[in-house]
Write a protein that holds these residues in place. Structure first.
Motif, PDB file in Angstrom:
ATOM      1  N   ARG A 137       0.826  -1.213   0.000  1.00 13.35           N
ATOM      2  CA  ARG A 137       0.000   0.000   0.000  1.00 13.35           C
ATOM      3  C   ARG A 137       0.855   1.256   0.000  1.00 13.35           C
ATOM      4  O   ARG A 137       0.507   2.255  -0.619  1.00 13.35           O
ATOM      5  N   SER A 141       0.693   4.202  -2.732  1.00 13.54           N
ATOM      6  CA  SER A 141       0.448   5.590  -2.308  1.00 13.54           C
ATOM      7  C   SER A 141       1.526   6.508  -2.862  1.00 13.54           C
ATOM      8  O   SER A 141       1.232   7.628  -3.301  1.00 13.54           O
ATOM      9  N   ASP A 144       0.815   7.214  -6.501  1.00 12.45           N
ATOM     10  CA  ASP A 144      -0.303   8.151  -6.658  1.00 12.45           C
ATOM     11  C   ASP A 144       0.147   9.587  -6.393  1.00 12.45           C
ATOM     12  O   ASP A 144      -0.228  10.516  -7.124  1.00 12.45           O
TER      13      ASP A 144
END
Length: 281
Positions: A137, A141, A144
């Motif tokens: 994750r 992240s 992004d």
């Protein structure tokens, strides 16, 4: 105080482990070389020359480009930089735009650049673990945030437009983002919402190097890709995700997804599940 002695480096800047850090692994069907490179300046003196202008880098600043060999980068003997590599697939920007990012600087003490620098530092301390788990994750992240940062920097670099047209285009994009799930959104409804003609709407996007339809389709595809890769949405079928983001035809969605990303929606969902150590429904 004497000026630091800078040197022009023709080789890629590596981290102290001797290699760059892959934020995420390239998904199947993509070119492994199709990546964006981000250098995090850690210590020492460095500057980058671009378009005849020299910019001094401070610790925490980011240098962004499409190759491992940053053009115009100069640094002293004490300089340390950590290199990160992000597949363009995850960034949601056109390859033509990525190619013109060479030498872009994001300050590490302000705005999105500050957030990106913090996440990259954290990722760097866990580099070995994240090489083993490319679907983590934290890594997603980071990609992004880098995508947001690159888009912001590209907007600053874009060709100058009359301020009124630029503001109008920004409002139109925001309207599209808010209504992506509406299958009926199109040039007519978008133009009507902004009280402009369809012809002028097309002209605005043409000046931006795309079309209304292409922009809407790509933003929908990006939303579907992100949803399909997230564990919390793995129980959703591909058809349900496509329909949720405005695609009426499953076959049309599958073709558009493969054309955009080189893999089918199911293949991408399976790849993301495998990377996270889980299994798709």
């Amino acid at each position: 105080m004497p000026e630091p002695e800078y040197h022009l480096y023709g080789q890629a800047v590596r981290d102290d482990a001797g290699d760059c850090i892959d934020v995420l692994s390239p998904p199947p069907g993509t070119d492994p070389k199709d990546c964006l490179h981000v250098l995090l300046h850690v210590q020492g003196a460095a500057l980058v020359r671009r378009h005849g202008i020299s910019t001094v880098l401070a610790p925490g600043d980011l240098l962004i480009g499409a190759t491992r060999h940053p053009a115009g980068l100069l640094r002293d003997a004490e300089c340390l930089m950590v290199e990160f590599r992000v597949p363009c697939f995850y960034l949601g920007v056109r390859q033509a735009d990525v190619r013109r990012t060479g030498g872009l600087v994001a300050r590490g003490n302000e705005g999105v650049g500050s957030l990106a620098a913090q996440f990259l530092r954290t990722l760097a301390t866990q580099a070995r673990a994240h090489r083993a788990r490319p679907g983590s994750r934290l890594a997603r992240s980071v990609s992004d945030i880098v995508a947001i940062l690159v888009s912001e920097l590209l907007e600053r670099e874009g060709p100058e437009q009359p301020s009124g047209a630029a503001e109008l285009l920004a409002r139109i994009r925001a309207h599209i983002e808010e209504n992506l799930a509406d299958p009926n959104i199109g040039p007519e409804s978008i133009a009507r919402s902004q009280h402009i003609s369809v012809r002028y709407l097309h002209k605005l996007f043409q000046q931006d190097g795309t079309t209304v339809g292409q922009f809407v389709r790509q933003r929908r595809l990006d939303a579907c890709r992100r949803e399909l890769e997230r564990p919390s949405h793995r129980q959703s079928s591909v058809s349900a995700v496509a329909h949720r983001w405005g695609f009426v035809s499953h076959s049309h969605f599958s073709r558009a997804f493969r054309d955009a990303y080189g893999v089918s929606p199911r293949e991408w969902q399976a790849y993301a599940a495998q990377a996270d150590g889980s299994h798709p429904s």
